[in-house]
Design a protein around this motif. Structure first.
Motif, PDB file in Angstrom:
ATOM      1  N   TRP A  90      20.486  59.348 -81.091  1.00 24.62           N
ATOM      2  CA  TRP A  90      20.908  58.232 -81.928  1.00 24.62           C
ATOM      3  C   TRP A  90      22.217  58.458 -82.692  1.00 24.62           C
ATOM      4  N   LYS A  94      25.232  55.790 -82.219  1.00 20.91           N
ATOM      5  CA  LYS A  94      25.786  55.112 -83.388  1.00 20.91           C
ATOM      6  C   LYS A  94      27.279  55.394 -83.499  1.00 20.91           C
ATOM      7  N   SER A 143      20.268  52.173 -83.070  1.00 19.35           N
ATOM      8  CA  SER A 143      20.420  53.631 -83.154  1.00 19.35           C
ATOM      9  C   SER A 143      19.893  54.164 -84.477  1.00 19.35           C
ATOM     10  N   LYS A 147      16.132  54.959 -83.902  1.00 22.33           N
ATOM     11  CA  LYS A 147      16.469  56.368 -83.654  1.00 22.33           C
ATOM     12  C   LYS A 147      16.067  56.805 -82.245  1.00 22.33           C
TER      13      LYS A 147
END
Length: 148
Positions: A90, A94, A143, A147
């Motif tokens: 994640w 991101k 994200s 996660k």
């Protein structure tokens, strides 16, 4: 310094969220202004002059500062011990989404210069480009929240 970041974490996170909201509002609105500018504002008179003023103020006074604050607060969050586990996927997705959003911001700034020069894309093209930040936002939010 890391102790300070840990103590400031809730405030940094709040600042980050507020800056992101402001930045995203501008990122969603500026391409819409470009649509109107491209379709109705090609001459040097009204409404072209109004579009130029609105685009300039939105980019310079709202979007640029909020992007900078988003980045600074985001980097402070990343540096806060225990917040990001870089072995997971994640943070990387991101980061890719944030870089893409920053690229889009810079692309918008370049398009503003093109429109000022009497060039630029069609209203239809700006409408299509206006969908990109939504995709980037979905990647970023999923994200951070899910996660994956």
């Amino acid at each position: 310094m890391f102790d300070f970041l840990a103590l400031a974490y809730p405030w940094t996170k709040a600042l980050h969220v507020m800056a992101v909201i402001t930045w995203m509002a501008g990122i969603f609105y500026l391409p819409r202004l470009f649509v109107y500018h491209a379709e109705r504002g090609r001459s040097g008179q009204e409404p072209a002059q109004s579009f130029k003023i609105m685009e300039d103020k939105l980019l310079r006074l709202i979007m640029n500062p909020s992007m900078i604050v988003t980045w600074i607060a985001g980097l402070m969050l990343v540096l806060t011990p225990g917040i990001v586990d870089w072995t997971m996927i994640w943070p990387w997705t991101k980061a890719a989404g944030v870089l893409a959003m920053t690229w889009f911001h810079m692309w918008l700034a370049g398009q503003r210069r093109s429109l000022l020069a009497g060039q630029g894309l069609s209203g239809r093209r700006y409408r299509m480009m206006n969908e990109l930040p939504t995709l980037f936002m979905v990647v970023i939010v999923l994200s951070v929240i899910v996660k994956f």
